[in-house]
Design a protein around this motif. Structure first.
Motif, PDB file in Angstrom:
ATOM      1  N   MET A 134      26.595  49.702 -15.914  1.00 25.78           N
ATOM      2  CA  MET A 134      25.454  48.797 -15.856  1.00 25.78           C
ATOM      3  C   MET A 134      25.904  47.345 -15.977  1.00 25.78           C
ATOM      4  O   MET A 134      25.366  46.465 -15.307  1.00 25.78           O
ATOM      5  N   ALA A 135      26.898  47.090 -16.807  1.00 19.65           N
ATOM      6  CA  ALA A 135      27.418  45.731 -16.954  1.00 19.65           C
ATOM      7  C   ALA A 135      27.966  45.224 -15.616  1.00 19.65           C
ATOM      8  O   ALA A 135      27.716  44.079 -15.229  1.00 19.65           O
ATOM      9  N   PHE A 136      28.676  46.080 -14.898  1.00 18.60           N
ATOM     10  CA  PHE A 136      29.181  45.697 -13.583  1.00 18.60           C
ATOM     11  C   PHE A 136      28.031  45.451 -12.604  1.00 18.60           C
ATOM     12  O   PHE A 136      28.080  44.515 -11.799  1.00 18.60           O
ATOM     13  N   ARG A 137      26.985  46.286 -12.674  1.00 22.82           N
ATOM     14  CA  ARG A 137      25.829  46.088 -11.788  1.00 22.82           C
ATOM     15  C   ARG A 137      25.141  44.760 -12.079  1.00 22.82           C
ATOM     16  O   ARG A 137      24.720  44.055 -11.156  1.00 22.82           O
ATOM     17  N   ILE A 138      25.015  44.410 -13.356  1.00 17.85           N
ATOM     18  CA  ILE A 138      24.400  43.138 -13.738  1.00 17.85           C
ATOM     19  C   ILE A 138      25.230  41.975 -13.205  1.00 17.85           C
ATOM     20  O   ILE A 138      24.698  41.044 -12.596  1.00 17.85           O
ATOM     21  N   ALA A 139      26.534  42.031 -13.429  1.00 16.12           N
ATOM     22  CA  ALA A 139      27.419  40.962 -12.951  1.00 16.12           C
ATOM     23  C   ALA A 139      27.331  40.820 -11.439  1.00 16.12           C
ATOM     24  O   ALA A 139      27.236  39.698 -10.913  1.00 16.12           O
ATOM     25  N   HIS A 140      27.328  41.946 -10.737  1.00 22.79           N
ATOM     26  CA  HIS A 140      27.223  41.908  -9.272  1.00 22.79           C
ATOM     27  C   HIS A 140      25.890  41.301  -8.827  1.00 22.79           C
ATOM     28  O   HIS A 140      25.846  40.474  -7.917  1.00 22.79           O
ATOM     29  N   GLN A 159      32.331  36.486 -16.934  1.00 21.73           N
ATOM     30  CA  GLN A 159      31.455  35.311 -16.988  1.00 21.73           C
ATOM     31  C   GLN A 159      30.070  35.687 -17.497  1.00 21.73           C
ATOM     32  O   GLN A 159      29.308  34.823 -17.892  1.00 21.73           O
ATOM     33  N   VAL A 160      29.759  36.963 -17.486  1.00 29.19           N
ATOM     34  CA  VAL A 160      28.448  37.437 -17.914  1.00 29.19           C
ATOM     35  C   VAL A 160      28.486  37.944 -19.352  1.00 29.19           C
ATOM     36  O   VAL A 160      27.616  37.613 -20.153  1.00 29.19           O
ATOM     37  N   PHE A 161      29.500  38.734 -19.686  1.00 24.40           N
ATOM     38  CA  PHE A 161      29.599  39.357 -21.006  1.00 24.40           C
ATOM     39  C   PHE A 161      30.809  38.836 -21.760  1.00 24.40           C
ATOM     40  O   PHE A 161      31.850  38.561 -21.167  1.00 24.40           O
ATOM     41  N   HIS A 162      30.659  38.740 -23.076  1.00 25.92           N
ATOM     42  CA  HIS A 162      31.738  38.236 -23.925  1.00 25.92           C
ATOM     43  C   HIS A 162      31.852  39.139 -25.157  1.00 25.92           C
ATOM     44  O   HIS A 162      30.837  39.533 -25.738  1.00 25.92           O
ATOM     45  N   TYR A 163      33.089  39.420 -25.532  1.00 20.06           N
ATOM     46  CA  TYR A 163      33.346  40.223 -26.735  1.00 20.06           C
ATOM     47  C   TYR A 163      34.362  39.479 -27.590  1.00 20.06           C
ATOM     48  O   TYR A 163      35.431  39.112 -27.094  1.00 20.06           O
ATOM     49  N   PRO A 164      34.032  39.268 -28.861  1.00 20.65           N
ATOM     50  CA  PRO A 164      34.965  38.520 -29.716  1.00 20.65           C
ATOM     51  C   PRO A 164      36.242  39.326 -29.972  1.00 20.65           C
ATOM     52  O   PRO A 164      36.174  40.459 -30.417  1.00 20.65           O
ATOM     53  N   VAL A 165      37.360  38.741 -29.647  1.00 14.87           N
ATOM     54  CA  VAL A 165      38.645  39.399 -29.876  1.00 14.87           C
ATOM     55  C   VAL A 165      39.301  38.704 -31.061  1.00 14.87           C
ATOM     56  O   VAL A 165      39.569  37.515 -31.029  1.00 14.87           O
ATOM     57  N   GLU A 166      39.531  39.475 -32.107  1.00 15.25           N
ATOM     58  CA  GLU A 166      40.156  38.913 -33.295  1.00 15.25           C
ATOM     59  C   GLU A 166      41.661  38.768 -33.093  1.00 15.25           C
ATOM     60  O   GLU A 166      42.271  39.548 -32.372  1.00 15.25           O
ATOM     61  N   ASP A 167      42.230  37.785 -33.728  1.00 12.54           N
ATOM     62  CA  ASP A 167      43.657  37.539 -33.651  1.00 12.54           C
ATOM     63  C   ASP A 167      44.407  38.765 -34.191  1.00 12.54           C
ATOM     64  O   ASP A 167      44.132  39.229 -35.283  1.00 12.54           O
ATOM     65  N   ALA A 168      45.330  39.285 -33.435  1.00 11.16           N
ATOM     66  CA  ALA A 168      46.028  40.520 -33.792  1.00 11.16           C
ATOM     67  C   ALA A 168      47.190  40.288 -34.746  1.00 11.16           C
ATOM     68  O   ALA A 168      47.935  41.213 -35.038  1.00 11.16           O
ATOM     69  N   ARG A 169      47.381  39.099 -35.245  1.00 10.97           N
ATOM     70  CA  ARG A 169      48.511  38.831 -36.148  1.00 10.97           C
ATOM     71  C   ARG A 169      48.367  39.502 -37.432  1.00 10.97           C
ATOM     72  O   ARG A 169      47.785  39.787 -38.234  1.00 10.97           O
TER      73      ARG A 169
END
Length: 75
Positions: free
Chosen positions: A51-57, A65-75
């Motif tokens: 569904m996320a791909f369908r929304i982006a399309h 550019q549509v969805f964002h997920y916070p990525v924590e620093d892996a250190r």
């Protein structure tokens, strides 16, 4: 009580940039209800990957550019 998702999105802003697309129009394009689009926009529901791909399309944008997920620093 529904736990909000960590996934955020810019769907509302992108809809208005895409010929003032309404929630109902986006819902029809991706095959869901308007209520589902509302829940996704508000972060109350995280869409499936498909569904996320369908929304982006439908918005004419790459997924990241549509969805964002916070990525924590892996250190």
């Amino acid at each position: 009580m529904v736990k909000p998702t960590a996934v955020t999105n810019d769907i509302r802003a992108l809809r208005t940039q895409t010929n003032e697309m309404t929630q109902a129009e986006l819902a029809a394009l991706i095959g869901v209800t308007r209520q589902t689009v509302i829940a996704i926009e508000q972060g109350r529901y995280s869409p499936t990957l498909e569904m996320a791909f369908r929304i982006a399309h439908a918005l004419g944008r790459p997924l990241e550019q549509v969805f964002h997920y916070p990525v924590e620093d892996a250190r």
